[in-house]
Every structure is written in C-alpha cells, then in structure tokens.
Design an enzyme around this catalytic site. Sequence first.
Site, PDB file in Angstrom:
ATOM      1  N   LYS A  49     -64.427 -27.628  -3.425  1.00  0.00           N
ATOM      2  CA  LYS A  49     -64.032 -27.366  -4.808  1.00  0.00           C
ATOM      3  C   LYS A  49     -62.646 -26.732  -4.898  1.00  0.00           C
ATOM      4  O   LYS A  49     -61.860 -27.083  -5.782  1.00  0.00           O
ATOM      5  CB  LYS A  49     -65.050 -26.471  -5.511  1.00  0.00           C
ATOM      6  CG  LYS A  49     -65.107 -25.049  -4.976  1.00  0.00           C
ATOM      7  CD  LYS A  49     -65.705 -24.110  -5.980  1.00  0.00           C
ATOM      8  CE  LYS A  49     -65.596 -22.691  -5.439  1.00  0.00           C
ATOM      9  NZ  LYS A  49     -65.892 -21.669  -6.410  1.00  0.00           N
ATOM     10  N   THR A  50     -62.318 -25.804  -3.972  1.00  0.00           N
ATOM     11  CA  THR A  50     -61.001 -25.158  -4.052  1.00  0.00           C
ATOM     12  C   THR A  50     -59.893 -26.177  -3.819  1.00  0.00           C
ATOM     13  O   THR A  50     -58.862 -26.151  -4.493  1.00  0.00           O
ATOM     14  CB  THR A  50     -60.901 -24.011  -3.024  1.00  0.00           C
ATOM     15  OG1 THR A  50     -61.961 -23.077  -3.243  1.00  0.00           O
ATOM     16  CG2 THR A  50     -59.578 -23.278  -3.170  1.00  0.00           C
ATOM     17  N   ASP A 232     -62.981 -20.970 -12.550  1.00  0.00           N
ATOM     18  CA  ASP A 232     -63.798 -21.189 -11.355  1.00  0.00           C
ATOM     19  C   ASP A 232     -65.076 -20.351 -11.456  1.00  0.00           C
ATOM     20  O   ASP A 232     -65.121 -19.342 -12.169  1.00  0.00           O
ATOM     21  CB  ASP A 232     -62.983 -20.793 -10.114  1.00  0.00           C
ATOM     22  CG  ASP A 232     -63.668 -21.199  -8.820  1.00  0.00           C
ATOM     23  OD1 ASP A 232     -64.570 -22.057  -8.869  1.00  0.00           O
ATOM     24  OD2 ASP A 232     -63.295 -20.661  -7.757  1.00  0.00           O
ATOM     25  N   GLU A 233     -66.098 -20.767 -10.731  1.00  0.00           N
ATOM     26  CA  GLU A 233     -67.391 -20.054 -10.705  1.00  0.00           C
ATOM     27  C   GLU A 233     -67.905 -19.816 -12.128  1.00  0.00           C
ATOM     28  O   GLU A 233     -68.361 -18.720 -12.482  1.00  0.00           O
ATOM     29  CB  GLU A 233     -67.254 -18.719  -9.960  1.00  0.00           C
ATOM     30  CG  GLU A 233     -66.749 -18.832  -8.533  1.00  0.00           C
ATOM     31  CD  GLU A 233     -67.777 -19.411  -7.564  1.00  0.00           C
ATOM     32  OE1 GLU A 233     -68.873 -19.793  -8.014  1.00  0.00           O
ATOM     33  OE2 GLU A 233     -67.475 -19.478  -6.363  1.00  0.00           O
ATOM     34  N   GLN A 263     -75.997 -21.940  -7.580  1.00  0.00           N
ATOM     35  CA  GLN A 263     -75.466 -20.703  -7.008  1.00  0.00           C
ATOM     36  C   GLN A 263     -75.295 -19.613  -8.062  1.00  0.00           C
ATOM     37  O   GLN A 263     -74.509 -18.687  -7.893  1.00  0.00           O
ATOM     38  CB  GLN A 263     -74.131 -20.972  -6.301  1.00  0.00           C
ATOM     39  CG  GLN A 263     -74.265 -21.907  -5.108  1.00  0.00           C
ATOM     40  CD  GLN A 263     -72.999 -22.013  -4.298  1.00  0.00           C
ATOM     41  OE1 GLN A 263     -72.571 -21.053  -3.642  1.00  0.00           O
ATOM     42  NE2 GLN A 263     -72.369 -23.180  -4.316  1.00  0.00           N
ATOM     43  N   ARG A 597     -74.345 -21.006   3.714  1.00  0.00           N
ATOM     44  CA  ARG A 597     -73.191 -20.317   4.319  1.00  0.00           C
ATOM     45  C   ARG A 597     -72.971 -20.825   5.748  1.00  0.00           C
ATOM     46  O   ARG A 597     -71.893 -20.623   6.317  1.00  0.00           O
ATOM     47  CB  ARG A 597     -73.421 -18.797   4.390  1.00  0.00           C
ATOM     48  CG  ARG A 597     -73.590 -18.043   3.073  1.00  0.00           C
ATOM     49  CD  ARG A 597     -72.562 -18.404   2.046  1.00  0.00           C
ATOM     50  NE  ARG A 597     -73.046 -19.484   1.199  1.00  0.00           N
ATOM     51  CZ  ARG A 597     -72.269 -20.242   0.450  1.00  0.00           C
ATOM     52  NH1 ARG A 597     -70.966 -20.079   0.468  1.00  0.00           N
ATOM     53  NH2 ARG A 597     -72.774 -21.208  -0.304  1.00  0.00           N
TER      54      ARG A 597
END
Length: 649
Positions: A49-50, A232-233, A263, A597
């Site tokens: 995504k980044t 973002d997020e 998430q 993770r």
Amino acid sequence: MDIDFVNSSWCSWYSSPVNLIHGLNEQQKAAVLHTEGPLLIHAGAGAGKTKTITHRIANLIARGNPPHRILAVTFTNKAAGEMRARIRDLLQGRSSMPLVTTFHSLGVRLLREFHETARIPRTFTIWDRDDSIKALKNILDRLDMEESAARGYLSAISREKSNGIRMKEYCDKAQTYRERTVAQVWEAYEMATREEDALDFDDLLLRTLSLLQESDRVRTLLQNRFSHITIDEYQDTNGVQYEIARLLAGEKKNICVVGDIDQNIYSWRGARIEHLLQFEDTFPGTTVVRLEQNYRSTRTILAAANAVIKKNLRRKEKNLFTENPTGEPLMIYGARNEIDEAWFVARVAEHLIENGTRPGEIAVLYRENFQSRVLEEAFLNFSVPYRVVGTRFFERKEVKDTLSYLRAALNPKSKTDIARIIAVPPRGIGKTTLIKMLQGGEASLPAGVRAKIAAFRELLAKIKYAAETLPPFEAIRFTLEASGMEAMLKNDTEEGIERLENVRELVNLATRYSDLPPREGIEKLLEEAALQSDQDEIEDVRSSVSLMTVHAAKGLEFDCVFVTGLEQGLFPSIRQASEGERDEEEERRLFYVALTRAKRLLYLSYASERAKWGQRERTMPSEFFEDIDPRLTAPASLENTTEKTIELL
C-alpha cells in the site's frame, strides 16, 4: 485513463525517465493512475500500500499538480517519515514536496497558522498523556477524590472528545452520577488547560475541527490550498478525524483513502470501522480498488490468516493471495506455564541468531504489557539482545526536564513545566514557595526568596532568547549548561553518566531541525516529543529482538514472529470494551494483524497455567487455534527449528 501517458510523457524535471507503473500489479496500477474524484483502496496486509500511495502522489505531481497542494495524512511519525522518504526518492531531488504529516501534527500546524481565528495563543503548549494525568491527579486531590482514578477520567474525556463532543455539550446532557462526576472533573480540567495555554492530544484535533466548522474563510482557504488529499489507515479514524478529512475534501472530493477493515484494532481509542464501510455512501461516485496480492508472507501464513479473518461478518470481502513459496508450517508450542513459554521463545531466538538470523528480524508479540516481564527475564538469562518497544526516549526524566525548560521559557503560563523544573537542580525554592509563586502571592515572600524566583525567571528569559536566536541543538546545549542540569548530571556518580548521554542524544536529535528558523525548529522538536507514539520509537535496530504488544506491531514486518499467550481470556481478551461488551471481531482482527507480521516463520504459543493476581490459574488454549487448519501447523520444539528453516531466514 491512458497508461502510456506515464510511460511517454514523464516530467522534464526528472533526471532520467522513470516508469511509475513498472513492476506494479494491475490493481496497484489502477490506483496510481486514478487522479480525480474519490478513491477507496482496500489494502490487505503486506499488499504494497505504501508503494501504491507514494507512486500515486508522484503521478499527481507528474501530471502538473503542484506538490504543495497535495496533502497526505497518516497516524504515526514513523509512517509519515517513510512515506516522505519514498516520495522524495521518486521526485529525485525536486525541492518542493507535498505535505506528509500525521493528523495531530496537521492540527498543530493549522492551529498555529490560524491561532487568532481559533482564539488560542500561537505559543500554546502541547500536553502529553503524562501531563494530562498529572493535571487530573491535582484536580482530583482538590475535589477530595481518588487520584488513582485519573487515567479512567482521562479515558472518559478522551472518548467523548474523539466523538466530537465538547465539554459544555457533555455537561449540559450529563444525567447519571457517573456522568455528572466526569462533567465536574472535565470542567476543572478544561480550566487548567486554558490557564496554562495548553492543549492535550484530543484538543489538537477537536479545536482543528472547530476551526474548520466555524470559520468559512479558513475552511475555504484550506479546501483551495489542497487539491488532492490522501488518508492512510482510514479504518483507524475517529469521529473528529473523519470530519476533518471530509471538510478538507470540500466539493472537489479529490480524496483517496487507504485502509483495511481486517486491521481495525483501535475501537477502544475511538476508531470507527463504519468510516471505511460507508465511504462510498459518504462520497458518491467512489472508485474502489482492492489490493489483495501479498508480497510479505508465505502461502502457509496467509492461508492461516485468511481462515481466521473470514469468520468476521463486519468486513468487505477480501482474500489475500501470494506468489511466495509455501514455506514452513506454523509452529505450535504448548508450555507448562509462562516461564516455560518464555524460556522456549528465548532459546529458539538464541538458536536462530547463532545460525545467522539478525536479531532485528525477530519479534515477540503479546496481548498485554504485563507479559513482557517474564520474557525479559528469559532473554536476559540467555544473553539474547532485546528491546521492549514502548519505553520512549522522550519519557525519560532528564529528557522531559530539558524539554520542560524550553516549554516554560516559550510559554510562561505553563505551570506544569515550571513546577517540574523549579527544583532541577535544587535552587532553594520549596513547595510552599512554589505554590505562592504560581498563585501570584510572591509579594508576601521574604526578599531572599523573591530574589531566587527572579533569578529563575531571568534564566527562563535567557533560554527563550537562545531558542529564538540559535539553532535548536545549540539552544538545548545552552539550556543544559545555563540551567545547571549538565553539572548536576555529571556529579551524579550512579546514573548520571547514562542520563547525561540521553540529553546529549537530545542535542543530536535537534540537529534534524537546523534547516528551520530557530523558533520554528524548537517548536517542531517539542511537537515531535509530545506526539511521539510507540511505533515512532522503533528504528531499524538490527542488534535487538523486539518485544511488543500486537497493537504496537501494526504496520511492521519481521522474518520470524512469536505470538505468545494464546489462551482463552488473554488472547482473545475478556476485558470489557468501553461500551460494555467485548468485541469478538476486533479480537480476531488483532490476531489477524499478529499473524500477518511474519514473513517466513511463525510460532504460536500458550501456557497450561499462568500466574494472575498472585495466584496460579489453569488456562485453555485460545479459540483461534480452532480456526486454523491443522495441516498448516506442526508441534514446535527447539530441535525442529531446522537447518531448512534457518536457510529460509
């Protein structure tokens, strides 16, 4: 949209042709090439995504949108720093950059710029959580209430503020005894912040929202200033952050939000999953892109994660896939107790490190902070280097003392900071004198005491002058010397040297702001210190294993991950949410975050009994184990940490 535009018409300010979409998958390309109107990107864990966000911003600039008119907002300084660095690389040295920031830092920026309209002083002090708790303890003491309840009251006040509720509105509607008590404490707390020209974390957002809602001029100016906005997020936004984003988007609605419902793990902090679920209703005509290809984890890890999360009902359908190898099975370890579990984790970590794994590529995750103690003991016993994420540099006493000198110098109304430093080092001003000093009763004090107070105020005036005229690192060096702190630490034969090294590290940190005007540089340093999060403390430390909560691990990745304490009542937790019910789906989302993770190797452990409240209790393995296909798992032991596994890492 014509993809070849980017291939053939790249802007002339690039030193060499750069293909923004080369190496991207089809969904990433679709997101990068979208430039107008609302865009919703459902980005799965490890789905790049980044990279997608930063390439999209670079594409906007390539198409002629001035960088300074582009705003990107995320939740941690670490995430903002990473995004900023990637964009800078894509722009290949171009001097102008988009504004990449956090919600809280954006609030600080806007409130300082429009402080007159917001009716607050430009030099307001930012209270961190410790400042707020200290103020509430003083208030509760005055009200003959239990000081130990300060954290609970702060959480209650913060919860209301995150929903956009102002103090007067809450007080007017308070009906129950609990609500009236919170209202009484909140009113006193609000008065304390105003007396000291201070804003707490929630005020930075709530006052920014008020500014946008109440001033047509400021709102219109900012809507015209930012042509494109990226959040973002987005699944982590609370009510106030949602409204700020909506108002800034304005009628153009050139807003791109990126998030993953799976998430969403911060409802206890005010995050509302509905913001992502209902984005298409809020912004009609939204283009939706799903990033489902995972570049991080093995197929085995993703299969387990997908099996866990698909049981949730409140989500948008998404199924992560990867072209990575199948990888090793998930290793399950059933320990006798928490000590056995901790020793197993430490021994496996030691074994991995001895066979070439970098300590920084190993993480040990847990649901609750108390679990770290026995893990630390085990790591110490086996001499395995580790660091507990959450012990923040800016929370060290000597660092906070130094920053308090600067805050008090720039804001003489900050009683909290004056009370903190008045006796650091001791200067003959006791508590009784301090109370009279802060309450304006100096005239009744003896001449000798008044002279000491005058000398202290003269010291603050000198520090203020240094902060306004010297580069930040020199201003801090001056503060340490002029205040007497440096000499005090040098004379401390026990911990003084270590504490002195910490404040010297603060001087080093301040060099980051040397390119800003002196006063602005100090303000940015103080802002960073106040707004620091757990993740912002995480650096690229290759020499230590990371011990942290699952919440702190969100957004990070490691070659090898241990998820510990997988027992009913611990993970998933039985703690009650603020609304009075446990959110079972959020617990499952938290486990999903823990699983994703890991890149190569994943250990899941539980104990058959665990010490709680001084007693030993029998425990049951977590219900989450039932969600994972047994064919994806294997029993763990030190012996089956094989050479093949070592090679994978």
